[in-house]
Design an enzyme around this catalytic site. Sequence first.
Site, PDB file in Angstrom:
ATOM      1  N   CYS A 265       0.843  -1.191   0.000  1.00 46.77           N
ATOM      2  CA  CYS A 265       0.000   0.000   0.000  1.00 46.77           C
ATOM      3  C   CYS A 265       0.879   1.241   0.000  1.00 46.77           C
ATOM      4  CB  CYS A 265      -0.918   0.012   1.228  1.00 46.77           C
ATOM      5  SG  CYS A 265      -2.012  -1.416   1.330  1.00 46.77           S
ATOM      6  N   SER A 266       0.616   2.160  -0.897  1.00 47.10           N
ATOM      7  CA  SER A 266       1.371   3.405  -0.994  1.00 47.10           C
ATOM      8  C   SER A 266       0.406   4.575  -1.000  1.00 47.10           C
ATOM      9  CB  SER A 266       2.212   3.403  -2.279  1.00 47.10           C
ATOM     10  OG  SER A 266       2.797   4.662  -2.484  1.00 47.10           O
ATOM     11  N   ASP A 267       0.841   5.711  -0.448  1.00 52.95           N
ATOM     12  CA  ASP A 267      -0.076   6.848  -0.368  1.00 52.95           C
ATOM     13  C   ASP A 267      -0.317   7.496  -1.723  1.00 52.95           C
ATOM     14  OD1 ASP A 267       2.477   7.801  -0.538  1.00 52.95           O
ATOM     15  OD2 ASP A 267       2.291   9.302   1.042  1.00 52.95           O
ATOM     16  N   LYS A 268       0.757   7.773  -2.460  1.00 52.69           N
ATOM     17  CA  LYS A 268       0.591   8.427  -3.754  1.00 52.69           C
ATOM     18  C   LYS A 268       1.907   8.398  -4.519  1.00 52.69           C
ATOM     19  CE  LYS A 268       0.892  12.646  -1.056  1.00 52.69           C
ATOM     20  NZ  LYS A 268       0.251  13.878  -0.689  1.00 52.69           N
TER      21      LYS A 268
ATOM     22  N   THR B 275       6.267   8.406  -3.679  1.00 47.79           N
ATOM     23  CA  THR B 275       6.705   7.753  -2.455  1.00 47.79           C
ATOM     24  C   THR B 275       7.561   6.535  -2.769  1.00 47.79           C
ATOM     25  OG1 THR B 275       4.734   8.529  -1.306  1.00 47.79           O
ATOM     26  CG2 THR B 275       5.931   6.712  -0.316  1.00 47.79           C
TER      27      THR B 275
END
Length: 545
Positions: A348-351, A354
């Site tokens: 899972c990555s924020d945007k 990153t």
Amino acid sequence: MDESPPDAPDTPDTPGGSGDDTGANTPWHALEADEALRRHDAAREGLSGDEARERLERFGPNALKPPEKAGVLRRFLRHFHNILIYILVLAAIGTALLGHWVDTGVILAVVLINTLIGFVQEGKAEKALDAIRRMLSPQAVALRDGERREVPADTLVPGDIVYLQAGDRVPADVRLFEARNLQVEEAVLTGESVAVEKDTAAVDEGADLGDRRGMAFSGTLVSFGRGTGVVVATGGDTEIGRISTMLGEVESLETPLVRQVAQFGRWLAGVIIVISAATFAFGFWVRDYPLDEIFLAAASLAVSTIPEGLPAILTIALAIGVQKMARRNAIIRKLPAVETLGSVSAICSDKTGTLTRNEMTVQALMTGAGEYGVSGVGYAPHGDFTRDGVEVEPADAPCLEEVLRAGLLCNDAEVFEKDGQWVMQGDPTEGALVTAAFKAGLNTRHEHECLPRTDVIPFESDHRYMATLHHDHDGHGRIYLKGAPERVLELCEHQATADGREPLRADEWHAAMDAIAARGQRLLAIARRETTAEQRELTYGDVEQ
């Protein structure tokens, strides 16, 4: 023309007030700069030398506290803490008692090699992790006794007035009270590839780290402009200090491989003990073998059952994985962590920005003659230009070549090869434009020799564009402009096409911009205007007339 590249508790020991005034949790970004100065009992004239020394004794040096580490001997012995290693050591003792010295030497060699590989790898990873504590700037320019002085960054204290300029690494967390075209790269904290424009306004207390525009954070890099501010946090109280503290507080968990190997080792030890004991009991009490003979037979059976090569095979396989990860700049502290990565089912990555490489790349170019695609990734100048799937030579497409030339000349970034890698200095977006021009065969030195820069208007957030003035050797003047598409379109009346200059069709440009933005690409517009040979200075009026 348009171009579309892609909380620690409050501390009462604070200057000039209670811990509530200057605690580590104080939302400095939500306070006006003058209030930050007041809470630190400081002024824009800076601290005196005596006051700075007193605060340095009170707060300690502006450095990240290294975590407590185990000694070399303890770290080495820790790698023997493995049930398979215990079994191998027992096997070595058993073979020694049996007089099988070659087998004893082989087993001990396996144990030693296995331990050394893990020990050396952990040492390398520890050194890499220590790099975060070296991200603080070694020097800083501060106002002491009313004079600007260059001081060691680790002597900065809350209340110091510091000056920032392009190329500086911010030495502490600073609340800005002056900012002129200040842009700071905060990728080390936020992962965002684009530099953040800074100002002096207070923001909402709940603002995210990347939206705290009145703050300059320790360890980040000033990419453009100048700024002045008051130090509000140093050392472990800075944002990067909190990251370092959290890394030190990470609890060690057993990886799936470690758990499985430990379980296998326990089962194996149990099976060996049961079989050896049963063999001894059967031979001694049922078959009446002599005690020494049946003991040696049971011990031999136990030793032969032990898989001496398993720990070595596991260690070597994991070490190969670590080396492959290291070539991709990934730090693996402990060998079993490599296998854990293979157990990951979702990331899972924020945007964007990153997990990427913090590199911008031009992927599409829209001109009055049509849209062009650009291949290649990163700052390496390898790629082609296509239109409708067909490769195009920029030299055969005047509009395309001119927009690439404009992007190269109206630019302050540099892209060059170093140690076999292409690197960029400057703004990532400008670096992407330089790389795109290189792909078209344009050369920075040659273009600047043909069209030397006469004047420049640096980018400012109020105007949302950068402009440069150039003259060729015949004296003909030319203005290049790049900036926010909607702003550049406001300043244009015509567009360049393959058939020459035509009236600007703004609706078509806005539709094209919406389509490109929908693909997740950033937008940048580039424009050009001819000017006279006599014009040698560039003003906002010249651009906006």
